[in-house]
Structures are given as C-alpha cells and as structure tokens.
Scaffold this active site. Structure first.
Site, PDB file in Angstrom:
ATOM      1  N   LYS A 203      10.021  45.456  20.341  1.00 29.16           N
ATOM      2  CA  LYS A 203      11.049  44.439  20.133  1.00 29.16           C
ATOM      3  C   LYS A 203      12.380  44.982  20.626  1.00 29.16           C
ATOM      4  O   LYS A 203      12.916  45.945  20.074  1.00 29.16           O
ATOM      5  CB  LYS A 203      11.141  44.058  18.658  1.00 29.16           C
ATOM      6  CG  LYS A 203      12.155  42.948  18.375  1.00 29.16           C
ATOM      7  CD  LYS A 203      12.160  42.585  16.901  1.00 29.16           C
ATOM      8  CE  LYS A 203      13.168  41.493  16.584  1.00 29.16           C
ATOM      9  NZ  LYS A 203      13.205  41.167  15.137  1.00 29.16           N
ATOM     10  N   LYS A 255       8.384  41.379  22.292  1.00 26.45           N
ATOM     11  CA  LYS A 255       9.433  40.387  22.092  1.00 26.45           C
ATOM     12  C   LYS A 255      10.741  40.914  22.664  1.00 26.45           C
ATOM     13  O   LYS A 255      11.127  42.040  22.328  1.00 26.45           O
ATOM     14  CB  LYS A 255       9.584  40.113  20.584  1.00 26.45           C
ATOM     15  CG  LYS A 255      10.616  39.060  20.219  1.00 26.45           C
ATOM     16  CD  LYS A 255      10.703  38.894  18.700  1.00 26.45           C
ATOM     17  CE  LYS A 255      11.698  37.812  18.319  1.00 26.45           C
ATOM     18  NZ  LYS A 255      11.839  37.651  16.856  1.00 26.45           N
TER      19      LYS A 255
END
Length: 330
Positions: A203, A255
């Site tokens: 992320k 992400k």
C-alpha cells in the site's frame, strides 16, 4: 498479393477481423466474480450522501447499504468491503468507535450479514483512520508519531469485534509492522479461525487517495509517509509481502492499482495466494471527470482500466464500478 507473393505470410490482423473473433482469442476476460464493491456507511444520516469527488458514489445509510448489498448479490460480484464513517463527536485519539460493538462499522456488518448471509463475502476495513480525531491509521505517541505497537493492540481488538459482528474477511490496511500476525492471533484466540485476512501487503503513500478523504470524512492533517510505502520502491514491497505471508495472510492486495501495475505483476508472479488490487478513489474520479467533460468514452475506459488490472495479475479487483461493470458483463 504483392510481387513478393503472400508476404507477409503471418498476419496477426486475421485474429482481429470481427467482434466474435476478438472475443474468441481474448487472453484476459472479466467476470462479475472478479469484483468487490467498496462501500461507505455513515452514522446519523437519513438519506444517502453523495460524495462530490466521486460522482455516483455515496455515503450510505444503514438501509441503503442493505439495498446495495442485495444489488451486489444480484449482480454476481464476490464481496463488499465496508468502511464506517462515525459522527465527528464520536472520534477520539484512539478510535474508540472502531472497537465499540455498537460502532457504525460493526452495526453495518451485522446489517449486511442479516441481509445477504453467505451469498456475498462481507469484508471490513480494519483501520483506525475513520475513527480517530487526528485521522491517522494508528495511536499517536507523545511526540505525535504513530506508535506501531500500541496501534497493534487496537487492531487486535478491532479484529475481534468485526469478526463477532459478522465479517467473513478482515482487511488490515494501516500498514503497521506485524499487523497480520497480531490480527491472526487475535482471531484465533476467540475461535474465529474461519475469518480470512486480506492483507494490504503493498500500500503506497499515493496522491490518488484524495477523494477517499471526503468519502470517510477524514480528519487527517499531514501525511502517512512514515507508514505507507514509498512510490519509488519495489523491493520494499516484496519484503512487506513476504512478511505478511509469513504472518498468515490468506490473500494479499496491491493498492493503488492502475499506477502500480508493474508492482502488481511482480506480486502475482511471486505468491501462491490470491492477489487483489484496489482501483482507488482517484483512479475512479479521473475517469468520471474526463468522461463528464466528453474527453473519453466512459464505458470503454472503465472496461479497459479493469482489464489492465486483471491482465497484470489481479484475481480480485476492488472497484467502485463493481456492480455496474458486472451488470454490463452479463
């Protein structure tokens, strides 16, 4: 025919001649089961609240969220990832609403499970940022820095209350070191070995999260660069990935998705667990904004973006277009 006979003898264009031909030889196919719908539920509202930066997306009421979940089942998608938005007065330094059994996220989890049972994977965001008055993903120390280990204690409690509320899958998203192991232990301690963990293993500290801040009513001042990953780094991501797998992640996620397709491809080639990718708010907003101005073909752009994410290696895609895309694929 040219003077060189049948040159060129190999003509790839033969396989592009008609829609049926192109469909037959397509190497990547989207399916409704590929998709998970991220959804926001806001405490204390009587009508869904449109999110200005994400046209077509709303902060749901409890009732409208149940309808959205039923619609997701009908569309054939795999899951719904819930984000709770508490009233501002209930935010505090340690995110108490995140571990309150009657907090908005836990209430919403029970609502959705009652509505759809096991026909849809009910997933929960496991993070403190929506419930803290400072907007960070963890507890702060005396110097205002995110305290990794104190935060893990909060995540353990969050995992347990979310599991008790009905989550099939929890998604630790705060990027604290050791979070997957702590969450796995916490779930196992209460006999919830059946609850899966979707690890936000990769992320990045991305500019593309901007519209999400509005969606969750974020109170964040500053940034999250001390715990989310540096967009310049690949090896760091692979290290984080390996640690999460060692700690018991059942699924892993990259992400954002679109700006990090190279990372997604490396992750997919590396692991033997399902790989997800989150097409985040900024990715969504850019396409919607450009389409609204007539600069791009909206429907084609959506399918192209989703196809690129799957082609790069995602088995599952979290996207705000989940239901719409699934309905168009039928």
């Amino acid at each position: 025919m040219t003077k060189y006979g049948s040159f060129p003898g190999s003509r790839p264009r033969r396989l592009r001649t008609t829609p049926v031909m192109r469909r037959m030889v397509a190497e990547t196919r989207l399916h409704p089961a590929d998709f998970i719908l991220p959804a926001f539920v806001r405490e204390g509202v009587s009508e869904p609240v449109p999110i200005e930066a994400m046209p077509g997306v709303v902060q749901h009421t409890r009732d409208s969220l149940k309808k959205a979940a039923a619609e997701a089942v009908a569309a054939g998608i795999s899951g719904i990832m819930l984000f709770g938005v508490p009233e501002d007065a209930k935010k505090d330094a340690v995110g108490t609403a995140g571990t309150d059994p009657d907090g908005i996220l836990q209430v919403a989890l029970r609502d959705v499970r009652a509505e759809v049972g096991d026909d849809l994977l009910v997933m929960s965001d496991l993070c403190l940022d929506e419930t803290t008055d400072h907007g960070h993903c963890g507890v702060l120390d005396a110097q205002g820095r995110v305290d990794n280990d104190a935060t893990l204690e909060r995540y353990a409690e969050m995992a347990q209350v979310q599991a008790d509320a009905g989550a099939h899958v929890v998604g630790p998203s705060g990027m604290m070191d050791g979070q997957i192991g702590v969450v796995r232990d916490a779930l196992d301690q209460i006999g919830r070995e059946d609850v899966a963990i979707l690890a936000y293993a990769v992320k990045y500290a991305s500019a593309f999260y901007g519209p999400f801040r509005e969606a969750v009513g974020s109170s964040l001042q500053g940034d999250r660069k001390t715990y989310q990953q540096d967009p310049a780094n690949l090896r760091e991501s692979l290290r984080e990935l390996a640690l999460d797998l060692e700690e018991g992640a059942d699924l892993v996620m990259v992400k954002p998705a679109g700006p990090y397709l190279d990372i997604l491809a490396r992750v997919a080639d590396t692991v033997d667990v399902p790989v997800a990718a989150y097409q985040i708010s900024g990715e969504y907003a850019m396409i919607e904004a450009a389409a609204e101005r007539g600069w791009i073909d909206r429907d084609r752009a959506i399918v192209e973006a989703l196809t690129g994410i799957k082609r790069a290696g995602a088995r599952t895609i979290l996207t705000y277009w989940a239901v719409e895309a699934a309905q168009k694929l039928v």
